[in-house]
Design an enzyme around this catalytic site. Structure first.
Site, PDB file in Angstrom:
ATOM      1  N   LYS A  16       0.838  -1.211   0.000  1.00 13.08           N
ATOM      2  CA  LYS A  16       0.000   0.000   0.000  1.00 13.08           C
ATOM      3  C   LYS A  16       0.866   1.250   0.000  1.00 13.08           C
ATOM      4  CE  LYS A  16       0.934   0.934   4.495  1.00 13.08           C
ATOM      5  NZ  LYS A  16       1.561   2.167   4.997  1.00 13.08           N
ATOM      6  N   ALA A 104      10.438  -3.204   5.710  1.00 11.89           N
ATOM      7  CA  ALA A 104      10.587  -2.001   6.553  1.00 11.89           C
ATOM      8  C   ALA A 104      10.624  -0.743   5.697  1.00 11.89           C
ATOM      9  CB  ALA A 104      11.847  -2.098   7.424  1.00 11.89           C
ATOM     10  N   GLY A 105       9.779  -0.737   4.638  1.00  8.00           N
ATOM     11  CA  GLY A 105       9.799   0.366   3.683  1.00  8.00           C
ATOM     12  C   GLY A 105       8.592   1.277   3.741  1.00  8.00           C
ATOM     13  N   MET A 107       5.500   0.363   3.295  1.00 10.70           N
ATOM     14  CA  MET A 107       4.491  -0.043   2.317  1.00 10.70           C
ATOM     15  C   MET A 107       3.652  -1.235   2.778  1.00 10.70           C
ATOM     16  SD  MET A 107       6.207   0.528  -1.390  1.00 10.70           S
ATOM     17  CE  MET A 107       4.640   0.093  -2.139  1.00 10.70           C
ATOM     18  N   GLY A 108       3.825  -1.632   4.025  1.00 12.49           N
ATOM     19  CA  GLY A 108       2.939  -2.653   4.581  1.00 12.49           C
ATOM     20  C   GLY A 108       3.196  -4.072   4.111  1.00 12.49           C
ATOM     21  N   GLY A 109       4.444  -4.404   3.775  1.00  8.79           N
ATOM     22  CA  GLY A 109       4.737  -5.766   3.310  1.00  8.79           C
ATOM     23  C   GLY A 109       4.443  -6.828   4.370  1.00  8.79           C
ATOM     24  N   GLY A 110       4.869  -6.570   5.600  1.00  9.66           N
ATOM     25  CA  GLY A 110       4.597  -7.521   6.684  1.00  9.66           C
ATOM     26  C   GLY A 110       3.107  -7.648   6.947  1.00  9.66           C
ATOM     27  N   ASP A 144      -2.374  -1.754   9.682  1.00 12.54           N
ATOM     28  CA  ASP A 144      -2.505  -1.859   8.227  1.00 12.54           C
ATOM     29  C   ASP A 144      -3.126  -3.180   7.773  1.00 12.54           C
ATOM     30  OD1 ASP A 144      -1.286   0.608   7.967  1.00 12.54           O
ATOM     31  OD2 ASP A 144       0.701  -0.216   7.513  1.00 12.54           O
TER      32      ASP A 144
END
Length: 310
Positions: A16, A104-105, A107-110, A144
């Site tokens: 996101k 940890a960017g 963008m909600g990867g985790g 998120d």
């Protein structure tokens, strides 16, 4: 009776960008209420879930996953265990996750991994959890995570997890400049609190319950990229730039090469540039790549987490 669920269960979930993020005053428990306008982007995580007696996770994909934890502190494992506890399921799951969203960017990867895991395990274990119950479970895993289940364009308030859909038409074209380092969300919030303390005489006090600006909602509703570019806002951008000053040059570079606007995504360090159209996005990606930055194109909005039939 034989299960009809194909194995593995494959779920795809989006990353996101936050096109708007306003942070409220620091509360007694140390947290802040926020107002966020989320868009789900076409950069996705693929989660495959296999039957197992215990819980495990492994990673591959287009980003470097060597630093990721694979023990019980991993958010996907937490999601699977939480679903098992809630539904009384007694087995486990083996998760294989193909990551494309920066780690940890901002963008909600985790969060995407956790949302996809909930959906995958629910299908694999045939636990049949109601949608509202799954969203409530998702909120316990992080602000998120519910948005990734819903996807599209949405407004998040409270801790970011109280979601309401936002009307949006058309397609927005983003170019994401991905840093080679991660940033800690708590550290960025702490820097925001320090920034507000240092400048309390010069800036208005933060609201207790912030809201998304009307201009943002209007731009999304109109599908107008230029209008949205003018309305992009992130309260965490100043503290992120203070902690990582090099992000300022990346913002300048994008805006010099055709971006309508750039914004630090979430707590950073990914910088999201809004382009006027697909051709301009390609030109911007080439320019950023020529400057030795990792740049990827994405469009938005896209679906939330969903089952994929391989």
């Amino acid at each position: 009776m034989t299960s009809l669920v194909p194995t593995p269960v494959h779920v795809r979930a989006p990353g996101k960008v936050n096109v708007f993020l306003k942070v409220g005053a620091r509360q007694d428990d140390g947290y802040h209420d926020v107002a966020i306008a989320y868009q789900a982007v076409s950069l996705v995580e693929d989660v495959r879930a296999y039957p197992a007696d215990d819980f495990s996770v492994s990673f591959g994909g287009s980003v470097d996953t060597s630093g990721l934890v694979t023990d019980g502190s991993n958010l996907a494992i937490k999601a699977a265990r939480m679903l098992a506890r809630r539904t009384g399921f007694r087995g486990g799951v083996r998760l294989e996750i193909e990551k494309n969203v920066p780690i940890a960017g901002g963008m909600g990867g985790g969060s995407a991994d956790a949302a996809a895991t909930l959906l995958a395990c629910d299908a694999l274990w045939e636990t049949g959890m109601a949608r509202d119950d799954m969203l409530a479970l998702a909120a316990k895993l992080g602000a998120d995570v519910p948005f990734v289940l819903v996807g599209g364009t949405a407004i998040g308030t409270g801790r970011g997890d109280q979601l309401s859909p936002a009307l949006a038409q058309g397609t927005f074209h983003w170019v994401l400049a991905i840093a080679e380092f991660g940033m800690s969300t708590p550290a960025v919030y702490e820097e925001l609190d320090r920034h507000r303390e240092r400048h309390q005489r010069d800036i208005r006090p933060a609201e207790e319950a912030p809201s998304v600006d009307a201009e943002v909602l209007q731009a999304l509703r109109a599908g107008d990229a230029r209008m949205l570019g003018d309305a992009l806002h992130n309260d965490l951008q100043a503290p992120a730039l203070h902690l990582a000053p090099g992000l300022g040059r990346i913002l300048e570079l994008g805006e010099e090469n055709g971006a309508l606007a750039g914004i630090v995504s979430g707590s950073g360090p990914t910088v999201a540039f809004l382009a006027p159209d697909a051709d301009a996005a390609l030109e911007l990606q080439v320019a950023l790549s020529a400057a030795r930055l990792t740049a990827v194109r994405a469009h938005a909005p896209v679906h939330g987490a969903r089952l994929v039939h391989d």
